[in-house]
Design a protein around this motif. Structure first.
Motif, short mmCIF file in Angstrom:
data_model
loop_
_atom_site.label_atom_id
_atom_site.label_comp_id
_atom_site.label_asym_id
_atom_site.label_seq_id
_atom_site.Cartn_x
_atom_site.Cartn_y
_atom_site.Cartn_z
N ASN A 140 14.57 85.00 20.36
CA ASN A 140 15.91 84.41 20.56
C ASN A 140 16.64 84.25 19.14
O ASN A 140 16.00 84.33 18.10
CB ASN A 140 15.65 82.97 20.81
N LYS A 141 17.87 84.26 19.15
CA LYS A 141 18.51 84.06 17.95
C LYS A 141 19.10 82.53 17.94
O LYS A 141 19.55 82.25 18.92
CB LYS A 141 20.03 84.92 17.88
N ASN A 142 18.91 81.99 16.70
CA ASN A 142 19.41 80.77 16.35
C ASN A 142 20.91 80.79 16.25
O ASN A 142 21.47 81.24 15.60
CB ASN A 142 18.65 80.10 15.36
N VAL A 143 21.51 79.67 17.13
CA VAL A 143 23.08 79.44 17.09
C VAL A 143 23.08 78.04 16.71
O VAL A 143 22.77 77.24 17.36
CB VAL A 143 23.74 79.76 18.45
N VAL A 144 23.99 77.80 15.50
CA VAL A 144 24.49 76.53 15.26
C VAL A 144 25.94 76.50 15.32
O VAL A 144 26.65 77.49 15.10
CB VAL A 144 24.16 76.37 13.67
N ILE A 145 26.44 75.39 16.08
CA ILE A 145 27.79 75.27 16.32
C ILE A 145 28.41 74.12 15.52
O ILE A 145 27.89 72.96 15.80
CB ILE A 145 27.87 75.07 17.93
N LEU A 146 29.50 74.37 14.95
CA LEU A 146 30.15 73.34 14.38
C LEU A 146 31.52 72.82 15.22
O LEU A 146 32.28 73.71 15.71
CB LEU A 146 30.78 73.69 13.00
N ILE A 147 31.64 71.51 15.36
CA ILE A 147 32.74 70.96 15.94
C ILE A 147 33.30 69.93 15.09
O ILE A 147 32.90 69.48 14.37
CB ILE A 147 32.38 70.33 17.24
N SER A 148 34.46 69.56 15.73
CA SER A 148 35.19 68.16 14.98
C SER A 148 35.96 67.19 16.08
O SER A 148 35.98 66.27 15.78
CB SER A 148 36.56 68.41 14.02
N GLY A 149 35.72 67.91 17.17
CA GLY A 149 36.43 66.99 18.33
C GLY A 149 35.52 66.80 19.68
O GLY A 149 34.32 66.95 19.78
N ARG A 150 36.43 66.96 20.74
CA ARG A 150 35.82 66.92 22.22
C ARG A 150 34.85 68.14 22.18
O ARG A 150 33.79 67.95 22.98
CB ARG A 150 36.75 66.99 23.20
N GLY A 151 34.93 69.35 21.83
CA GLY A 151 33.89 70.17 21.90
C GLY A 151 34.04 70.89 23.16
O GLY A 151 32.82 71.27 23.56
N SER A 152 34.96 70.91 23.79
CA SER A 152 34.88 71.94 24.90
C SER A 152 34.28 73.23 24.92
O SER A 152 33.88 73.99 25.93
CB SER A 152 36.04 71.71 25.67
N ASN A 153 34.81 73.92 23.73
CA ASN A 153 34.39 75.59 23.49
C ASN A 153 32.90 75.37 23.23
O ASN A 153 32.17 76.39 23.91
CB ASN A 153 35.10 76.12 22.41
N MET A 154 32.45 74.43 22.73
CA MET A 154 30.69 74.23 22.36
C MET A 154 30.20 74.27 23.82
O MET A 154 29.36 74.71 24.18
CB MET A 154 30.54 73.15 21.62
N GLN A 155 30.94 73.29 24.73
CA GLN A 155 30.16 73.04 26.18
C GLN A 155 30.51 74.48 26.98
O GLN A 155 29.21 74.61 27.35
CB GLN A 155 31.06 72.08 26.70
N SER A 156 31.24 75.41 26.75
CA SER A 156 31.53 76.52 27.52
C SER A 156 30.42 77.42 26.85
O SER A 156 29.82 78.17 27.91
CB SER A 156 32.67 77.27 27.14
N ILE A 157 29.81 77.43 25.78
CA ILE A 157 28.86 78.32 25.04
C ILE A 157 27.58 77.91 25.72
O ILE A 157 26.79 78.33 26.00
CB ILE A 157 28.89 78.29 23.48
N VAL A 158 27.32 76.43 25.59
CA VAL A 158 26.19 75.88 26.13
C VAL A 158 25.91 76.08 27.49
O VAL A 158 25.01 76.48 28.00
CB VAL A 158 25.89 74.47 25.76
N ASN A 159 27.01 75.87 28.43
CA ASN A 159 26.86 75.96 29.83
C ASN A 159 26.67 77.44 30.43
O ASN A 159 26.33 77.69 31.40
CB ASN A 159 27.98 75.41 30.21
N ALA A 160 27.07 78.37 29.34
CA ALA A 160 26.88 79.75 29.86
C ALA A 160 25.18 80.44 29.68
O ALA A 160 24.93 81.16 30.34
CB ALA A 160 27.72 80.58 28.73
N ASN A 161 24.47 79.41 29.15
CA ASN A 161 23.11 79.69 29.23
C ASN A 161 22.84 81.12 28.78
O ASN A 161 22.40 81.98 29.33
CB ASN A 161 22.57 79.57 30.48
N ILE A 162 23.16 81.47 27.44
CA ILE A 162 23.37 82.92 27.23
C ILE A 162 21.73 83.28 27.03
O ILE A 162 21.09 82.62 26.09
CB ILE A 162 24.26 83.00 25.75
#
Ligand code: GAR
Length: 206
Positions: free
Chosen positions: A1-23
């Motif tokens: 597995n590759k470790n992914v760190v996500i940086l946000i400042s707000g609601r994080g809808s893009n972060m959610q789309s990445i998490v929800n994609a179960n890559i």
């Protein structure tokens, strides 16, 4: 597995789309915000993802903030850092530390409309198309090698919010695809040029 760190400042809808994609092949090891009130933090916590807050207001200058942010990120041993609505300008040293392994999404068709207020700027310019860009991060703001772009129409009566919402749906397609392509090794950057061995499904569909 590759470790992914996500940086946000707000609601994080893009972060959610990445998490929800179960890559497959990607482990979201942490979500880090510079704002304690970022809505996306609670969402990540509810899903058992480690979160951290590093408030930029607690630091005297950009260099000090970025140096500490780098330490917090590196504790998670990331293979990839993903800026998902992270609204801080980053120092050159920070950008170079994550060279070729940090992505950003920007809500315009770069190189047009760098910086803030991109949607209003595109409307004011009379553009008929607007969109978003996924790119590798370099020290120059909103300027790194482009991975993918999606375009949407600007309609006659659009407000900036209308346009932002239309573009956001495209962001949510392109960003998870770029992360997936990176973790499989299809997507990389060499000598400042993006190598994408297999163009993304999401890009082809647009
Ligand atoms: C997104 O539209 C993203 O493209 C933009 O902020 C929004 C964050 O939304 N990013 C920038 O403007 C970067 N300068 P989100 O928190 O729901 O992902």
């Amino acid at each position: 597995n590759k470790n992914v760190v996500i940086l946000i400042s707000g609601r994080g809808s893009n972060m959610q789309s990445i998490v929800n994609a179960n890559i497959i092949g990607a482990k979201i090891v942490a979500v880090i915000s510079n704002r304690p009130d970022a809505g996306g933090l609670a969402w990540a916590q509810e899903r058992g993802i480690a979160t951290a807050v590093l408030n930029h207001r607690d630091f005297d200058n950009r260099e000090a903030f970025d140096a500490q942010l780098q330490q917090v990120i590196d504790a998670y041993q990331p293979d990839l850092v993903v800026l998902a609505g992270f609204m801080r300008i980053l120092t050159a040293n920070f950008c170079l530390h994550y060279q070729n392994r940090m992505l950003n999404i920007h809500p315009s068709l770069l190189p047009s409309f760098k910086g803030l207020h991109t949607h209003q700027a595109a409307i004011d310019a009379g553009c008929k198309l607007a969109g978003c860009t996924v790119h590798f991060v370099t020290p120059e703001l909103d300027h790194g090698p482009i991975i993918s772009q999606g375009a949407v129409p600007i309609l006659p009566d659009d407000s900036a919010d209308d346009l932002a919402a239309r573009i956001l749906t495209v962001e949510h397609q392109l960003y998870p695809q770029a992360v997936a392509d990176f973790v499989t090794g299809r997507l990389s950057v060499q000598d400042g040029k993006v190598i994408n061995a297999q163009p993304t499904d999401a890009q082809n569909k647009l």
